[in-house]
Design a protein around this motif. Sequence first.
Motif, PDB file in Angstrom:
ATOM      1  N   ALA A 283      -3.121  -0.870   0.316  1.00 30.71           N
ATOM      2  CA  ALA A 283      -2.980  -1.796  -0.806  1.00 30.71           C
ATOM      3  C   ALA A 283      -2.836  -1.009  -2.108  1.00 30.71           C
ATOM      4  O   ALA A 283      -3.530  -0.015  -2.333  1.00 30.71           O
ATOM      5  N   GLY A 284      -1.910  -1.474  -2.937  1.00 28.53           N
ATOM      6  CA  GLY A 284      -1.604  -0.783  -4.175  1.00 28.53           C
ATOM      7  C   GLY A 284      -0.486   0.226  -4.056  1.00 28.53           C
ATOM      8  O   GLY A 284       0.015   0.720  -5.084  1.00 28.53           O
ATOM      9  N   GLY A 285      -0.095   0.541  -2.846  1.00 27.07           N
ATOM     10  CA  GLY A 285       0.952   1.525  -2.621  1.00 27.07           C
ATOM     11  C   GLY A 285       2.352   0.957  -2.773  1.00 27.07           C
ATOM     12  O   GLY A 285       2.536  -0.213  -3.142  1.00 27.07           O
ATOM     13  N   SER A 286       3.332   1.809  -2.463  1.00 28.05           N
ATOM     14  CA  SER A 286       4.743   1.444  -2.635  1.00 28.05           C
ATOM     15  C   SER A 286       5.552   1.772  -1.388  1.00 28.05           C
ATOM     16  O   SER A 286       5.214   2.700  -0.649  1.00 28.05           O
TER      17      SER A 286
ATOM     18  N   ARG B 186       0.256  -5.658  -1.510  1.00 24.95           N
ATOM     19  CA  ARG B 186      -0.979  -6.367  -1.184  1.00 24.95           C
ATOM     20  C   ARG B 186      -1.011  -6.683   0.304  1.00 24.95           C
ATOM     21  O   ARG B 186       0.058  -6.797   0.925  1.00 24.95           O
ATOM     22  N   PRO B 187      -2.174  -6.867   0.870  1.00 25.33           N
ATOM     23  CA  PRO B 187      -2.231  -7.228   2.304  1.00 25.33           C
ATOM     24  C   PRO B 187      -1.399  -8.458   2.641  1.00 25.33           C
ATOM     25  O   PRO B 187      -0.809  -8.533   3.722  1.00 25.33           O
TER      26      PRO B 187
ATOM     27  N   SER C  78      -2.506  -2.352   4.417  1.00 25.87           N
ATOM     28  CA  SER C  78      -3.919  -2.379   4.780  1.00 25.87           C
ATOM     29  C   SER C  78      -4.781  -2.508   3.520  1.00 25.87           C
ATOM     30  O   SER C  78      -4.419  -2.030   2.445  1.00 25.87           O
ATOM     31  N   SER C  79      -5.916  -3.157   3.690  1.00 26.86           N
ATOM     32  CA  SER C  79      -6.807  -3.371   2.542  1.00 26.86           C
ATOM     33  C   SER C  79      -7.806  -2.235   2.386  1.00 26.86           C
ATOM     34  O   SER C  79      -7.933  -1.378   3.231  1.00 26.86           O
TER      35      SER C  79
END
Length: 122
Positions: A14-17, A87-88, A121-122
């Motif tokens: 989560a938060g990635g690109s 986001r998940p 993934s969270s």
Amino acid sequence: QLQLVESGGGLVQAGGSLRLSCAASGRDFSAYSMGWFRQAPGKEREFVAAVDWNGGNPMYAEYVKGRFTCSKDNAKKQLYLQMNGLRPEDTAVYYCASVHGFGGQPKQYGSWGPGTQVTVSS
């Protein structure tokens, strides 16, 4: 009619690109508007983003606006989806598709790729 193949999916926190690509073959890619859709398990296919034949007039679903960017390169016969701030709930199989005209309804689109899995993934 175009043949389309997506690539670039994968597993990300989560938060990635991620950057998805859609390679087209066939005639007249530049004449088509293009879109991205996604489908999560047990859910209907939903609109993500679209651009017109020249890569202009980008249109985004509210739930990705400000995070995703759709672009089209007619010279390379490629469509892209840059996805930031993942986001998940973005987890799904992502599809590219082509259409004469323009819009966000899956039934409008004639050619579809096989899809690429994106898992956040969270």
